[in-house]
Design an enzyme around this catalytic site. Structure first.
Site, mmCIF file in Angstrom:
data_model
loop_
_atom_site.group_PDB
_atom_site.id
_atom_site.type_symbol
_atom_site.label_atom_id
_atom_site.label_comp_id
_atom_site.label_asym_id
_atom_site.label_seq_id
_atom_site.Cartn_x
_atom_site.Cartn_y
_atom_site.Cartn_z
ATOM 1 N N LYS A 100 20.238 95.178 8.449
ATOM 2 C CA LYS A 100 19.060 94.795 9.224
ATOM 3 C C LYS A 100 17.970 95.834 9.134
ATOM 4 O O LYS A 100 18.208 96.967 8.724
ATOM 5 C CB LYS A 100 19.441 94.573 10.684
ATOM 6 C CG LYS A 100 19.964 95.812 11.376
ATOM 7 C CD LYS A 100 20.130 95.548 12.861
ATOM 8 C CE LYS A 100 20.580 96.799 13.578
ATOM 9 N NZ LYS A 100 20.322 96.808 14.982
ATOM 10 N N HIS A 141 17.687 86.263 10.438
ATOM 11 C CA HIS A 141 17.439 86.188 11.883
ATOM 12 C C HIS A 141 16.286 87.139 12.174
ATOM 13 O O HIS A 141 16.278 88.261 11.656
ATOM 14 C CB HIS A 141 18.621 86.712 12.712
ATOM 15 C CG HIS A 141 19.954 86.126 12.392
ATOM 16 N ND1 HIS A 141 20.662 85.400 13.327
ATOM 17 C CD2 HIS A 141 20.730 86.196 11.295
ATOM 18 C CE1 HIS A 141 21.831 85.048 12.796
ATOM 19 N NE2 HIS A 141 21.902 85.514 11.569
ATOM 20 N N HIS A 190 15.163 81.405 12.776
ATOM 21 C CA HIS A 190 16.142 81.536 11.708
ATOM 22 C C HIS A 190 15.574 80.907 10.452
ATOM 23 O O HIS A 190 15.097 79.773 10.492
ATOM 24 C CB HIS A 190 17.463 80.895 12.117
ATOM 25 C CG HIS A 190 18.083 81.621 13.265
ATOM 26 N ND1 HIS A 190 17.900 81.237 14.569
ATOM 27 C CD2 HIS A 190 18.820 82.767 13.296
ATOM 28 C CE1 HIS A 190 18.521 82.104 15.363
ATOM 29 N NE2 HIS A 190 19.079 83.040 14.633
ATOM 30 N N ARG A 227 23.170 86.963 28.886
ATOM 31 C CA ARG A 227 24.211 87.903 28.463
ATOM 32 C C ARG A 227 24.678 88.698 29.662
ATOM 33 O O ARG A 227 23.856 89.174 30.447
ATOM 34 C CB ARG A 227 23.676 88.845 27.376
ATOM 35 C CG ARG A 227 23.333 88.065 26.132
ATOM 36 C CD ARG A 227 22.915 88.934 24.992
ATOM 37 N NE ARG A 227 22.462 88.087 23.884
ATOM 38 C CZ ARG A 227 21.828 88.534 22.813
ATOM 39 N NH1 ARG A 227 21.566 89.813 22.705
ATOM 40 N NH2 ARG A 227 21.460 87.706 21.872
HETATM 41 ZN ZN ZN Z 1 20.207 84.637 15.226
#
Ligand code: ZN
Ligand code: ZN
Length: 581
Positions: A414, A460, A331, A309
């Protein structure tokens, strides 16, 4: 459910401390222009335009002394609602144009405009604050940094003054002590000293090189998690480091994640490839590679996947923020009726991992959607289902949690584990996300019991977050003195003279007979014993075993424990039993 930091008294106190500082700055520097001054995790700051003047450490002391004076005046802090017109007039009267006017203009028409005043000082502010300046007694100004107006490099550079405040003197002192301790524990320094990792300018910014001890640590952590995942029904997969741009167009990352991607690569066939910024779309393709039946679900695909990144160079921070890192990613593709159980399973694994690492102080934060923000994808119904599943998972597992509206990912809510390390610092680790969006985008399916096609839900998760960040955290948490199971070298054997090296090898082999994976080194350097001990101490090895004539004769080892110091001679077999149980 507990009160979030943003709703706490401490948060208001720190916000008031920021105002107290701003008031004191204006008294000492009447030409200074205030911009924004929020509370932050461990304190507060205010960004100030001092014109041509450069602030020094001595100025910090003067400001702090002035703050004490203003605190002693015990000025009431008063909230007032004002019209837009009055707000402009106030800002002009305080000589606080243009920044405050810009901030005022950001407030949407129709919304209430409030000022908070104390004595002659008044600031455009949403609040809340404590009742009076006298409530702010335990504070300290810490340092000065540069910051651009609105975080934009094209704008003027401002001076950011950092400080902290606590409700008690004791807490303040503990925090200041921990700050000093944190400097000593800086993982960048320890990483070099312990031979864990390094950075080299010619390799590139934010691209760590793992040295042998660090690589061992990394492998030990990975093996531990891989074993645990096997026990919990995960399937390992491996995916490449680059991928075709089409994959990321389909996933939507090309829009939502573009600024974090390295520049694209166009090959001779005209295909564009991307250095992998995340593993999810690859795992989705593996799921999609065959027609799935409801009986197969959940499918749990796990990979230690290396991603790249493009972080701003100013934001790189040792191992805590790098440009290339390995996620302990997985996942899970689940049926709606499995979501709750699978989510709990993932949270349970995350907590299990934290406990094993000795990180026992954590709280749970649930990031939900901000109802006023339009960035989120997916139906309200699915959002409600997912948020409810996360909340019921926490309730069923008896976890204390706080809701944090606006902290959700754009595709789903999340859960974050907020860990407190040995110095009381909070780290956001172990994120678990529920996702209805990618299954939609990739048209994922399974054949249900009814013979019809249904859409699975994705979870995730990454308990460590990344190996880089986790090892950075652990290095600071343990100050480099890793627990026995994690230590890159667990036992160092130090023969006093050359004639003792055969016996040293016998000692090592006796350990290896019990466990061939033990990381043991024999220090065969020609240094004097005293020097050898000092050098091995610096490496923070859990046990040093010194062997000389008496030990050879009696079948003993002279033990120096990292924690308990010199323990004297111990019979070899008894010592092995005491270490390995
Ligand atoms: Zn992911
Ligand atoms: Zn304010």
């Amino acid at each position: 459910m507990s009160v979030s930091y943003e709703q706490s008294r401490l948060y208001a106190l720190r916000h008031s401390a920021a105002h107290l500082m701003a008031q004191s700055i204006l008294q000492l520097f009447p030409d200074a222009k205030l911009t924004i001054g929020p509370p932050i995790e461990n304190g507060f700051y205010y960004d100030v335009d001092f014109g041509e003047q450069k602030l020094t450490e001595a100025d910090l002391e003067r400001i702090e002394a002035k703050m004490r004076e203003n605190a002693e005046r015990d000025l009431p802090i008063v909230r007032e609602e004002v019209s837009r017109q009055d707000a402009v007039a106030r800002i002009e009267r305080m000589h606080q144009t243009p920044y405050k006017v810009e901030l005022l203009n950001d407030i949407p028409e129709g919304e209430t405009i409030t000022f908070y005043s104390q004595g002659e000082f008044s600031d455009l502010c949403r609040g809340p604050h404590v009742e009076s300046t006298g409530k702010i007694s335990h504070f300290k100004l810490l340092n000065i940094a540069g910051a651009y107006w609105r975080g934009d490099v094209k704008n003027r550079m401002l001076t950011r003054v950092y400080g902290t405040a606590f409700e008690t003197q004791e807490e303040l002192e503990r925090y200041l002590h921990n700050l000093e301790e944190a400097k000593k524990r800086d993982h960048r320094t320890l990483g070099r000293e312990l031979g864990l990792f390094m950075f080299s300018p010619i390799v590139g910014q934010g691209l760590p090189l793992w040295l042998p001890n660090g690589a061992l640590l990394r492998e030990t952590l990975s093996e531990f998690l891989k074993d645990e995942q096997m026990k919990r029904g995960y399937s390992p997969v491996v995916t490449p480091n680059i991928g075709n741009i089409a994959l990321y167009e389909k996933s939507g990352h090309i829009i939502t994640f573009k600024e974090k991607m390295f520049p694209f690569m166009v090959d001779e066939d005209g295909d564009t490839h991307i250095l992998k910024p995340m593993n999810c779309p690859f795992h989705i393709e593996i799921y999609r590679s065959e027609l799935r039946s409801y009986r197969e679900l959940p499918v749990r695909l796990a990979e230690f996947g290396t991603v790249y990144r493009y972080e701003q160079s100013g934001e790189l921070a040792g191992m805590l923020r790098v440009r290339g890192f390995t996620q302990d990613d997985a996942h899970l593709f689940v049926r709606p009726d499995q979501l709750l159980d699978e989510f709990m399973g993932v949270v349970d694994l995350t907590i299990f991992v934290c406990r094993k690492l000795g990180l026992n102080d954590y709280r749970v934060r649930i990031g939900t959607k901000d109802p006023n923000d339009q960035k989120y994808v997916g139906s309200d119904e699915n959002w409600a289902l997912a948020e409810n599943a996360i909340v019921s998972a926490c309730q069923t597992m008896n976890l204390d949690y706080e809701l944090s509206p606006g902290d959700a990912a754009f595709y789903g809510p999340k859960l974050d584990l907020m860990l407190r390390d040995a110095l009381g610092r909070t780290w956001q680790m172990g994120t678990v996300q529920v996702d209805y969006s990618l299954p939609e985008r990739f048209d994922l399916e399974y054949v249900g019991e009814d013979g019809q096609k249904h859409r699975p839900i994705m979870i995730h998760r990454a308990p460590f977050g990344s190996l880089e960040r986790m090892i950075g955290l652990l290095t600071e948490h343990y100050a480099g003195a890793f627990p026995f199971w994690l230590a890159p070298v667990q036992i160092a054997i130090l023969p006093i003279a050359d004639r003792h090296t055969d016996y040293a090898a016998k000692v090592r082999d006796a350990f290896w007979k019990r466990d061939r994976k033990l990381r043991i080194k024999i220090d065969e350097s020609s240094e004097r014993l005293g020097k050898k001990i000092v050098m091995n101490q610096k490496l923070k090895i859990p046990f040093m075993l010194i062997v000389g004539d008496k030990d050879v004769e009696n079948g003993t080892v002279s033990v120096r424990s990292r924690e308990e110091g010199d323990l004297g001679p111990k019979p070899l077999e008894a010592f092995i039993a005491s270490v390995l149980g």
